[in-house]
Design an enzyme around this catalytic site. Structure first.
Site, PDB file in Angstrom:
ATOM      1  N   GLY A  17      16.785   7.895  -3.268  1.00  0.00           N
ATOM      2  CA  GLY A  17      15.809   8.719  -2.557  1.00  0.00           C
ATOM      3  C   GLY A  17      15.079   7.886  -1.524  1.00  0.00           C
ATOM      4  CE  LYS A 184       1.059   3.238  -3.737  1.00  0.00           C
ATOM      5  NZ  LYS A 184       2.471   3.249  -3.892  1.00  0.00           N
ATOM      6  NE  ARG A 262      12.972  16.186  -5.566  1.00  0.00           N
ATOM      7  CZ  ARG A 262      13.169  16.132  -4.253  1.00  0.00           C
ATOM      8  NH1 ARG A 262      14.261  16.642  -3.726  1.00  0.00           N
ATOM      9  NH2 ARG A 262      12.295  15.557  -3.456  1.00  0.00           N
TER      10      ARG A 262
HETATM   11  N1  LIG Z   1       8.110   8.139  -1.532  1.00  0.00           N
HETATM   12  C1  LIG Z   1       7.156   7.238  -1.356  1.00  0.00           C
HETATM   13  O1  LIG Z   1       6.565   7.138  -0.268  1.00  0.00           O
HETATM   14  C2  LIG Z   1       6.783   6.317  -2.461  1.00  0.00           C
HETATM   15  C3  LIG Z   1       7.282   6.433  -3.744  1.00  0.00           C
HETATM   16  N2  LIG Z   1       6.927   5.531  -4.704  1.00  0.00           N
HETATM   17  C4  LIG Z   1       7.440   5.625  -6.053  1.00  0.00           C
HETATM   18  O2  LIG Z   1       8.806   5.231  -6.042  1.00  0.00           O
HETATM   19  C5  LIG Z   1       9.556   5.933  -7.035  1.00  0.00           C
HETATM   20  C6  LIG Z   1      10.694   6.678  -6.351  1.00  0.00           C
HETATM   21  O3  LIG Z   1      10.121   7.635  -5.470  1.00  0.00           O
HETATM   22  P1  LIG Z   1      10.954   8.323  -4.295  1.00  0.00           P
HETATM   23  O4  LIG Z   1      11.912   7.390  -3.714  1.00  0.00           O
HETATM   24  O5  LIG Z   1       9.964   8.994  -3.430  1.00  0.00           O
HETATM   25  O6  LIG Z   1      11.743   9.421  -5.153  1.00  0.00           O
HETATM   26  P2  LIG Z   1      12.965  10.337  -4.690  1.00  0.00           P
HETATM   27  O7  LIG Z   1      12.834  11.594  -5.499  1.00  0.00           O
HETATM   28  O8  LIG Z   1      13.008  10.445  -3.206  1.00  0.00           O
HETATM   29  O9  LIG Z   1      14.221   9.520  -5.167  1.00  0.00           O
HETATM   30  C7  LIG Z   1      14.546   9.320  -6.500  1.00  0.00           C
HETATM   31  C8  LIG Z   1      16.047   9.172  -6.555  1.00  0.00           C
HETATM   32  O10 LIG Z   1      16.429   8.863  -7.894  1.00  0.00           O
HETATM   33  C9  LIG Z   1      17.636   9.544  -8.146  1.00  0.00           C
HETATM   34  N3  LIG Z   1      17.912   9.627  -9.578  1.00  0.00           N
HETATM   35  C10 LIG Z   1      17.219  10.256 -10.556  1.00  0.00           C
HETATM   36  N4  LIG Z   1      17.821  10.083 -11.741  1.00  0.00           N
HETATM   37  C11 LIG Z   1      18.906   9.310 -11.510  1.00  0.00           C
HETATM   38  C12 LIG Z   1      19.936   8.793 -12.331  1.00  0.00           C
HETATM   39  N5  LIG Z   1      19.967   9.028 -13.634  1.00  0.00           N
HETATM   40  N6  LIG Z   1      20.921   8.052 -11.759  1.00  0.00           N
HETATM   41  C13 LIG Z   1      20.916   7.802 -10.429  1.00  0.00           C
HETATM   42  N7  LIG Z   1      19.960   8.274  -9.596  1.00  0.00           N
HETATM   43  C14 LIG Z   1      18.974   9.018 -10.139  1.00  0.00           C
HETATM   44  C15 LIG Z   1      17.440  10.891  -7.493  1.00  0.00           C
HETATM   45  O11 LIG Z   1      18.673  11.554  -7.373  1.00  0.00           O
HETATM   46  P3  LIG Z   1      18.846  13.024  -6.760  1.00  0.00           P
HETATM   47  O12 LIG Z   1      19.161  12.772  -5.321  1.00  0.00           O
HETATM   48  O13 LIG Z   1      19.964  13.620  -7.534  1.00  0.00           O
HETATM   49  O14 LIG Z   1      17.527  13.738  -6.962  1.00  0.00           O
HETATM   50  C16 LIG Z   1      16.813  10.449  -6.175  1.00  0.00           C
HETATM   51  O15 LIG Z   1      17.797  10.129  -5.224  1.00  0.00           O
HETATM   52  C17 LIG Z   1       8.550   6.839  -7.733  1.00  0.00           C
HETATM   53  O16 LIG Z   1       8.032   6.192  -8.856  1.00  0.00           O
HETATM   54  C18 LIG Z   1       7.433   7.023  -6.681  1.00  0.00           C
HETATM   55  O17 LIG Z   1       6.196   7.343  -7.249  1.00  0.00           O
HETATM   56  C19 LIG Z   1       6.119   4.455  -4.437  1.00  0.00           C
HETATM   57  C20 LIG Z   1       5.601   4.294  -3.180  1.00  0.00           C
HETATM   58  C21 LIG Z   1       5.844   5.230  -2.110  1.00  0.00           C
HETATM   59  C1  LIG Z   2       0.950   5.935  -1.174  1.00  0.00           C
HETATM   60  C2  LIG Z   2       1.862   7.103  -1.301  1.00  0.00           C
HETATM   61  C3  LIG Z   2       1.029   8.336  -1.467  1.00  0.00           C
HETATM   62  C4  LIG Z   2       2.654   7.149  -0.040  1.00  0.00           C
HETATM   63  O1  LIG Z   2       3.314   5.982   0.150  1.00  0.00           O
HETATM   64  C5  LIG Z   2       2.794   6.953  -2.472  1.00  0.00           C
HETATM   65  O2  LIG Z   2       2.793   5.961  -3.140  1.00  0.00           O
HETATM   66  C6  LIG Z   2       3.663   8.088  -2.873  1.00  0.00           C
HETATM   67  O3  LIG Z   2       4.056   8.882  -2.009  1.00  0.00           O
HETATM   68  O4  LIG Z   2       3.941   8.183  -4.072  1.00  0.00           O
END
Ligand SMILES: NC(=O)C1=CN([C@@H]2O[C@H](COP(=O)(O)OP(=O)(O)OC[C@H]3O[C@@H](n4cnc5c(N)ncnc54)[C@H](OP(=O)(O)O)[C@@H]3O)[C@@H](O)[C@H]2O)C=CC1
Ligand SMILES: CC(C)(CO)C(=O)C(=O)O
Length: 306
Positions: A17, A184, A262
């Site tokens: 993701g 955070k 989701r």
């Molecule tokens: N987005 C952001 O700006 C930020 C996010 N975070 C943290 O980072 C983490 C990830 O967030 P984010 O990237 O936004 O999440 P996303 O939902 O964008 O991505 C998560 C990914 O994990 C995949 N996934 C889930 N289960 C499995 C599995 N069993 N095997 C393989 N792949 C799997 C999903 O697949 P599928 O495509 O099938 O759904 C998806 O592609 C979270 O903890 C979030 O809080 C931290 C800072 C910033």
């Molecule tokens: C700080 C923020 C809100 C964006 O990077 C984040 O961590 C999230 O989207 O989960």
């Protein structure tokens, strides 16, 4: 391409993701051999920069079958926290005694989430991501801004930092990681639920009543964080609030899940605050209310049919 001292390391990233896709692009730029372990397959990884609109296609190997994988030195777990158990088959094949599993998720207690799925000798490195990214479609990631990672200070953190030489990421080794992780969580406990429940981006924090609600959430989180040994104070609330309001088009990982119907990561954000509050005997009525609303909204689409 500028290569780091550790260029050529084999790195497996579980989850493709926002965070997984953007990390893959930067580690590829640093000269590494990246395997993206995906749940939903796609043909190519494309990163779009919100600032300027540049689009880059990143040549990574996409893996869909855990059984076909061999152990990797570095394994980055980038799923949502509640999806870690579903990634057990990947961890079983990828993690060996020399591996380091880096948990790049929000919340606290990163090691506890993955430890049940790993050999005892495998090292775990928790990582706090300051990086705003949005998954637009499978394999298509929009980078809204920021590229920083905090890890605990020490030799494993130093090795991890070296991987990113030549990339856009700045890696910080923290001597008080607990405070950084709670800091955070403070940001997330305000930004993620408020954006997900209002279904609005950072602009929503320009509304004074919404900002006041976020402050009420934040004051409770600070009280719990202090009881848990983090060095935070109420003065830490205004910075993240102002940053949210200044990024009107950037949302949160929880908002993007809400928009897509989701499951929401509520148990590891607001739920983590409420659980810690109970352990320390602190009442957090605002966060308890928010937790109930997030549970009710989790996994439901916005089309009104459910
Ligand atoms: N987005 C952001 O700006 C930020 C996010 N975070 C943290 O980072 C983490 C990830 O967030 P984010 O990237 O936004 O999440 P996303 O939902 O964008 O991505 C998560 C990914 O994990 C995949 N996934 C889930 N289960 C499995 C599995 N069993 N095997 C393989 N792949 C799997 C999903 O697949 P599928 O495509 O099938 O759904 C998806 O592609 C979270 O903890 C979030 O809080 C931290 C800072 C910033
Ligand atoms: C700080 C923020 C809100 C964006 O990077 C984040 O961590 C999230 O989207 O989960």
């Amino acid at each position: 391409m500028v290569q780091g001292q550790k260029a050529g390391e084999r790195i497996a990233i579980i989850g493709s993701g926002g965070i997984g896709g953007y990390l893959a692009s930067q580690l590829h730029a640093a000269g590494h051999d990246i395997t993206l372990c995906v749940r939903t397959p796609f043909d190519k990884l494309v990163i779009t920069e919100a600032d300027g609109g540049s689009e880059t296609t990143v040549p990574v190997r996409i893996a869909t079958d855990p059984a076909a994988e061999k152990p990797a030195k570095w394994i980055l777990v980038t799923t949502k926290a509640q999806d870690v158990p579903s990634a057990a088959a990947w961890l079983e094949k990828l993690a060996g005694p020399d591996s380091v599993v880096v948990v790049t998720q929000n919340g606290i207690e990163h090691e506890e989430r993955v430890r049940p799925f790993l050999p005892a000798e495998t090292q775990v490195l928790p990582a706090i991501m300051i990086c705003a990214v949005e998954r637009l479609a499978p394999g298509h990631i929009l980078h809204h801004g920021h590229a920083k990672i905090s890890v605990p200070q020490g030799p494993v953190g130093d090795d991890f930092a070296e991987l990113f030489a030549g990339s856009a990421f700045e890696i910080n080794g923290e001597d008080d990681f607990r405070t950084v992780a709670w800091g955070k969580l403070l940001t997330n406990a305000m930004a993620n639920p408020v954006t997900a429940l209002t279904v609005r981006r950072g602009a929503v924090f320009s509304d004074s009543q919404v900002a006041e609600l976020a402050r009420s959430i934040g004051r409770e989180v600070v009280a719990v964080a202090k009881a848990a040994g983090a060095k935070l104070s109420d003065s830490d609330i205004e910075g993240p609030l102002a940053r949210n309001a200044k990024s009107p088009n950037s949302g949160s990982s929880m908002l993007y899940d809400r928009l897509a119907g989701r499951p929401l990561e509520y148990a590891f954000i607001t739920g983590a605050v409420v659980e810690a509050a109970e352990r320390h005997g602190i009442d957090v009525p605002v966060n308890r209310t928010i937790l109930a609303l997030l549970k009710g909204a989790s996994g439901y689409s916005l089309d009104g049919a459910n």
